[in-house]
Design an enzyme around this catalytic site. Structure first.
Site, mmCIF file in Angstrom:
data_model
loop_
_atom_site.group_PDB
_atom_site.id
_atom_site.type_symbol
_atom_site.label_atom_id
_atom_site.label_comp_id
_atom_site.label_asym_id
_atom_site.label_seq_id
_atom_site.Cartn_x
_atom_site.Cartn_y
_atom_site.Cartn_z
ATOM 1 N N ASP A 58 0.830 -1.201 0.000
ATOM 2 C CA ASP A 58 0.000 0.000 0.000
ATOM 3 C C ASP A 58 0.868 1.256 0.000
ATOM 4 O O ASP A 58 2.072 1.206 0.262
ATOM 5 C CB ASP A 58 -0.917 0.005 1.225
ATOM 6 C CG ASP A 58 -1.969 -1.086 1.162
ATOM 7 O OD1 ASP A 58 -2.472 -1.361 0.056
ATOM 8 O OD2 ASP A 58 -2.285 -1.669 2.217
ATOM 9 N N TYR A 116 6.676 -9.774 7.809
ATOM 10 C CA TYR A 116 6.512 -8.327 7.907
ATOM 11 C C TYR A 116 6.898 -7.889 9.314
ATOM 12 O O TYR A 116 6.710 -8.639 10.283
ATOM 13 C CB TYR A 116 5.056 -7.916 7.659
ATOM 14 C CG TYR A 116 4.628 -7.900 6.214
ATOM 15 C CD1 TYR A 116 4.728 -6.739 5.450
ATOM 16 C CD2 TYR A 116 4.102 -9.041 5.613
ATOM 17 C CE1 TYR A 116 4.314 -6.731 4.120
ATOM 18 C CE2 TYR A 116 3.695 -9.031 4.279
ATOM 19 C CZ TYR A 116 3.803 -7.871 3.549
ATOM 20 O OH TYR A 116 3.401 -7.854 2.234
#
Length: 247
Positions: A58, A116
């Protein structure tokens, strides 16, 4: 025609994510444009360059390690290509390695798992140093409670409650581990899974944070985990980093 695997890192602040979008800056736009110029320089017939990314990111999300692959003809040294790309690319994108891989390799579909990390900065003085590199947290937060409920996310579960909206698509992901690295006021949460849905990490972290701030109950968390409803507790994009892609 050969297939090349690129390993890069980038600061996502100035980009609208990885994937190509018309008229807005993206990481894919940058690498394809610069690669096209370098590999086609002084050649009468230009070859099309299409980079296949390991993940969509994103706007504002960063990457310590991001992988993409490109099928193309290139007859020079790969170290030359790496240096040429790094000279041409903006300073917030860095090419670390280029290697030839089998033609069937696909950086997205061949990934076995990803890690992540999410960075939280517990800031009472509004420090300018982490504005675009971590989510600044001002509200009183019980870090112990965040750690306490993190185990609820482990295992093979339906994570549709932590994506954009409840849909019929497969929401099952296998979360392998969640760890906390505390160097107060900076806290790093590391999450490894076989796959991730859109917004999944940010909504997992946002949900843990809201629980630790007393904004939601354990019943709310369990409802999200049962995909009865979608969590709208979303951590900021600029605290998220893709750390590692495993093949």
């Amino acid at each position: 025609m050969k297939n090349y695997k690129f390993t890069i890192s980038f600061v996502g602040t100035n980009y609208s994510g990885w994937q190509y979008q018309p008229n807005v800056p993206t990481i894919q736009n940058e690498v394809e444009e610069k690669l096209y110029y370098i590999v086609n320089k002084k050649k009468p017939i230009k070859q099309k360059i299409r980079a296949i990314g390991c993940s969509r990111t994103d706007k504002g999300v960063h990457a310590i390690e991001f992988v993409f692959n490109v099928k193309m003809e290139f007859d020079k040294d790969l170290n030359f290509l790496r240096k040429a790309l790094n000279s041409a690319l903006p300073k917030d994108i860095k090419i670390h390695n280029i290697e030839e891989v089998p033609l069937e390799f696909n950086s997205r579909f061949d990934a076995l798992k990803k890690t992540y990390i999410y960075k939280l900065f517990f800031d009472e003085k509004n420090s300018p140093f982490f504005q675009d590199r971590a989510m600044l947290v001002y509200k009183p937060t019980d870090l112990g409670k965040m750690m306490e409920i993190s185990h609820l996310f482990l295992g093979y579960k339906d994570f549709r409650g932590f994506t954009k909206e409840l849909e019929d698509e497969n929401g099952y992901c296998s979360v392998e581990n969640i760890t906390f690295k505390v160097d107060y006021p900076l806290v790093e949460i590391s999450i490894t899974a076989n796959r991730f849905l859109r917004y999944m990490v940010r909504r997992m972290v946002g949900t843990m944070l809201s629980y630790a701030q007393g904004l939601i109950s354990i019943d709310d968390v369990n409802d999200f985990l049962k995909a009865k409803r979608v969590s709208n507790h979303t951590a900021k994009a600029h605290g998220l980093y893709l750390k590692k892609v495993y093949y």
